[in-house]
Design an enzyme around this catalytic site. Structure first.
Site, short mmCIF file in Angstrom:
data_model
loop_
_atom_site.label_atom_id
_atom_site.label_comp_id
_atom_site.label_asym_id
_atom_site.label_seq_id
_atom_site.Cartn_x
_atom_site.Cartn_y
_atom_site.Cartn_z
N CYS A 195 -38.18 -24.55 21.94
CA CYS A 195 -36.84 -24.32 21.40
C CYS A 195 -36.81 -23.38 20.22
CB CYS A 195 -36.18 -25.65 21.04
SG CYS A 195 -37.21 -26.65 19.96
N GLU A 241 -30.55 -31.99 18.36
CA GLU A 241 -31.49 -30.88 18.20
C GLU A 241 -31.32 -30.01 19.44
OE1 GLU A 241 -34.20 -30.40 15.79
OE2 GLU A 241 -33.20 -31.84 14.48
N VAL A 273 -25.30 -30.20 27.10
CA VAL A 273 -25.49 -31.65 27.20
C VAL A 273 -25.25 -32.30 25.84
CG1 VAL A 273 -27.05 -33.52 27.86
CG2 VAL A 273 -27.11 -31.36 29.10
N GLY A 274 -25.54 -31.57 24.77
CA GLY A 274 -25.26 -32.07 23.42
C GLY A 274 -23.79 -32.43 23.27
N GLY A 313 -32.10 -31.35 23.31
CA GLY A 313 -31.82 -30.74 24.61
C GLY A 313 -30.90 -29.54 24.46
N SER A 314 -30.10 -29.29 25.47
CA SER A 314 -29.26 -28.09 25.45
C SER A 314 -27.91 -28.36 24.79
CB SER A 314 -29.02 -27.61 26.89
OG SER A 314 -28.13 -28.51 27.53
N PRO A 315 -27.27 -27.28 24.29
CA PRO A 315 -25.95 -27.45 23.67
C PRO A 315 -24.92 -28.06 24.62
CG PRO A 315 -26.86 -25.31 23.09
CD PRO A 315 -27.79 -25.91 24.09
#
Lengths: 396, 468
Positions: free
Chosen positions: B243, B209, B191-192, B187-189
């Protein structure tokens, strides 16, 4: 003295020699197997430095726990901030003084200080953090790393169980266990923390350990030059309090002024007692009795995954079974500690005992980015046509 | 804790040991294969409803690539599971030293919406292969696919060991309160970071990822037609919602001029004169994403495309020329069918531009001169790299797929997925005999013992090393 040389320096020298010899092969791009579509292309994994990494050492083996990660970090091409533990203040001061005399201090600075300084350091962005220490601080380090999406290697601890089977050479087993348990006065992350054995051999285990202790340290342990002390008063009091209410089969003497705790064995220890709650990190060895290897396995699995696991038996199948039915960072069968010294084995924890691993090539890989590289030809476009729209059943 | 019961149930199954035998793992993997075969049509339909995914693309990414991973795993599982024996030192010659691949236990896989089957299934293959139990959390944004997974996956996999959890942000937050033994997040940084912070509370290892802006450098010496095709393919696949899509182009002003007609030509070849009518061009997944993308069209000037249709969430394959670093299109990962071109003077400037920004998941360089491709590769850092093409490096299962820095940590695909979901346990099985060999290590310590220890333990440096 000699202990420090063999435990701290020899290991580092070996790791250095190994790394220098193998570095060209470790750092070389690794070609990979190609498929039909990429047959004419170059496909490989490149090993690249991560950038600026942080190594936080611990106080129990203060030199090796800073140097060994540093070797891997340098080998992988990174800049490294070295933060030795302030608890082992003499070694911290030595590292801070000596390292800049040998290494480029712009690339490999040493930062000293305690909790406030480390907390401040952890607000900075690093490309990897390797931390050796305890589980509680491990969580803090990982939470700080999360803010920057920094990957971490956490070498933590836990209670490393040691199962002694009835079918085993007790004299040998107990000698090896005694060595691993009481070295560095029990302050070793992979020391056998507690023993699991059948009640019928408990007293023989005690006898054998007692005999070995006499062999190692003589009649008066306190005057042996080879027996260490607890690092400081805080830990002295912590370890001493674990003895409360326990059946002391051997040892138990303490002296606060010199942070001395005698090599101690506790028998018939209850799994619920304080000494069985947290990592002991001291020269106190509890024995918990179990009636079968199944019970031992269940006992181990009902607790947090340990950094190391030990099992002693003449029965190879039994050892294999214990390994297969449990989880731990690492294992040594029929000995203790020794898996640490084989650099081809990854050294690290799992669950609460840590994540990631290092030593030897594993250090190099920990501090490298494995970059997937595919280099194609700008020609040969006809082979690509099958993937372009417009899509058709034939193309599929 | 609404998911506590579920996690406990899976953990009990894990502790029973049922996921460990190879036969069990193979059976579950084969069941996943049947899921892909039986539900192929439903998958194509669901992804079409979710984001207008062309069935050609859906077949390629959601079925074909997944089956490849499945087959690579089934073909090699026996070998991957074996203990890896390692070289020993002098002292341990008579011992057995090996790396055991242990499952972690109960793992959590969180998947995004853009390749909604692939991005849960490929990690799941590795998780099962490594002997774990798993909870799968598909994205609620690709809601048709989410429903399909929730309703049908359970018919194929052992429900004692594998479960699907549906929901949005609140549900995922509650799920993350539980202790998992591994977390795999795509997902997105931003939310990472949240996922990693939650993982830190339980010391759960993880793979993230993530994404970023994947630069695509085009040198002056290149076959313009082929470059245009390969870049257009990578950019407009799944309507740009990939991505690893080339996010923006870096080239000289002369190359921008040469590329424009070639890009126009490629787009027409691919999607016809009106891409909105082509069955091979996708749509944007949601109104929110559509509006976000439409706002980016003000960057630079629209050289190709630029048309939008809100009702269909259609954005035409678009190329923006003369985009400035300060423009909106250069502030975030685009994740849509818009290709900005940023003009630079030369390769050095391109490299500096790339290095001044967060490390991307993928990096592309096009040139007929392989030295240029290699220079860009050597002087930059990225998760992965593809020279003279886009996207293709992730279709080779022998290459690790993952990010670095803001674009992620960890890697997978092929054996790397199996390794990701395994704990590599160092094991030394020693001889109970030969105790005299151990004497030098025991107290009382003497100089003689130290000498013996040194000679047996020491690794001496052999000659000098030259880094080739």
């Amino acid at each position: 003295g000699h202990n420090a040389y063999s435990h701290e320096i020899l290991g580092v020298l070996g790791e250095l020699a190994l790394t220098m010899e193998k570095l060209p092969s470790w750092a070389a791009p690794q070609p990979v197997k190609k498929n039909l579509l990429t047959m004419r292309d170059e496909a490989y994994i490149g090993y690249e430095p991560l950038g600026v990494v942080l190594v936080i050492g611990a106080w129990n083996y203060p030199f090796v726990l800073v140097m060994q990660p540093l070797i891997g970090a340098i080998a992988a091409g990174n800049a490294v901030v070295v933060k030795p533990s302030e608890v082992s203040e003499n070694t911290a001061r030595l590292v801070a003084e000596l390292l800049p005399q040998y290494l480029d201090k712009e690339l490999y600075p040493v930062v000293t200080g305690g909790v406030p300084e480390t907390t401040e350091l952890l607000t900075q962005r690093f490309d990897h953090i390797l931390y050796t220490g305890n589980t509680a601080v491990g969580k803090i380090v990982m939470a700080a790393a999360a803010k920057h999406l920094t990957p971490v290697t956490l070498e933590l601890g836990g209670k490393s169980p040691c199962y002694i089977d009835k079918d085993c050479d007790l004299a040998v087993a107990c000698r090896r266990i005694t060595w691993g348990k009481y070295m560095n006065c029990g302050q070793t992350c992979i020391a056998p923390d507690y023993i699991l054995c059948d009640p019928s051999i408990q007293s023989k285990v005690v006898e054998n350990i007692k005999a070995t202790l006499k062999e190692f340290y003589g009649e008066d342990v306190k005057s042996s030059p080879d027996y260490e002390r607890i690092i400081n008063q805080r830990h002295f009091r912590r370890v001493k309090s674990l003895l409360e209410g326990q059946k002391i089969a051997h040892g138990g003497e303490t002296d606060e002024a010199s942070c001395f705790i005698a090599p101690t064995i506790l028998t018939d220890v209850s799994p619920e007692s304080k000494v069985m709650e947290e990592e002991i990190f001291g020269p106190v060895l509890p024995i918990v009795t179990v009636r079968s290897v199944e019970e031992a396995i269940e006992f181990i699995n009902s607790r947090e995954k340990p950094l190391a696991l030990y099992v002693f038996s003449n029965n190879k199948q039994l050892i294999k079974r214990v390994i297969s039915e449990t989880s731990s960072g690492g294992v040594t069968g029929n000995d203790v500690i020794m898996h640490f010294f084989l650099s081809t084995l990854p050294f690290g924890g799992v669950g609460h005992s840590g994540m990631g691993a290092y030593h030897g090539k594993h250090s190099f890989e920990t501090f490298s980015h494995r970059r997937a590289c595919l280099i194609k030809d700008l020609k040969m476009e006809s082979t690509n046509k099958v993937r372009y729209p417009p899509g058709s059943q034939k193309k599929v | 804790n609404p998911y506590g019961g579920l996690v406990s149930h899976l953990r009990a199954s894990w502790l029973s040991g049922k996921t460990r035998p190879m036969e069990y793992r193979v059976a579950q993997l084969e069941a996943l294969g049947r899921f892909l075969d039986d539900k192929k049509q439903e998958i194509l339909e669901a992804t079409e409803l979710d984001m207008g995914k062309p069935s050609f693309e859906a077949f390629f990414s959601e079925i074909l690539l997944c089956k490849n991973e499945l087959n690579v795993t089934l073909n090699n599982l026996c070998h991957w599971m074996k203990d890896e024996h390692v070289d020993k030192n002098l002292v341990m010659q008579l011992d057995s030293a090996f790396i055991r691949k242990d499952p972690y236990g109960v793992v959590l896989i969180i998947a995004p919406w853009n390749y909604p089957i692939h991005l849960f299934l490929v990690p799941l293959i590795g998780a099962i292969a490594a002997g774990n139990c798993a909870i799968i959390k598909p994205s609620e944004i690709s809601k048709n696919t989410e429903r399909l997974i929730a309703e049908t996956l359970g018919c194929y996999l052992d429900s004692d060991c594998f479960a699907v959890v549906t929901g949005g942000v609140p549900e995922t937050t509650r799920l993350l309160e539980n202790k998992f033994d591994y977390i795999f997040f795509t997902g997105s940084p931003s939310v990472g970071r949240i996922v990693m912070t939650a993982a830190a509370k339980h010391l759960t290892p993880l793979t993230l990822e993530l994404g970023g802006k994947n630069p695509c450098y085009v040198s002056d010496t290149c076959d313009v037609t082929n470059v245009a095709r390969r870049v257009a393919w990578g950019r407009f696949f799944n309507a740009g919602q990939t991505c690893i899509a080339p996010d923006y182009l870096l080239c000289t002003i002369e190359m921008q001029e040469k590329l424009m007609p070639a890009l126009r030509q490629a787009i027409t070849e691919f999607f016809g004169p009106n891409p909105q009518e082509s069955p091979d061009f996708g749509r944007i997944v949601s109104d929110k994403q559509f509006q976000r993308l439409r706002a980016l069209l003000g960057s630079g000037r629209v050289a190709i495309g630029g048309q939008t249709d809100e009702a269909e969430r259609y954005i035409a394959p678009t190329v923006l020329a003369d985009v400035l670093p300060s423009d909106p299109a250069m502030q975030e990962e685009i994740f849509g069918p818009i290709l900005p071109i940023v003009v630079i003077a030369n390769m050095d400037e391109a490299i500096d531009f790339i290095n001044a920004r967060p490390r991307p998941l993928a990096l592309y360089a096009f040139s007929c001169d392989s030295k240029i491709v290699n220079q860009v590769l050597e002087r930059t850092s990225s998760g992965g790299f593809c020279g003279n093409d886009t996207l293709m490096h992730v279709t080779l299962t022998s290459l690790p797929f993952g990010g670095i820095g803001n674009s992620g940590l960890g890697k997978y695909h092929g054996k790397f997925t199996f390794d990701t979901f395994s704990h590599h346990r160092g094991c030394l099985h020693r001889n109970m005999g030969l105790e005299t060999l151990n004497t030098p290590r025991y107290p009382p310590y003497t100089q003689q013992k130290l000498g013996l220890l040194t000679s047996t333990f020491e690794v001496k440096r052999r000659g000098t090393c030259t880094l080739l």
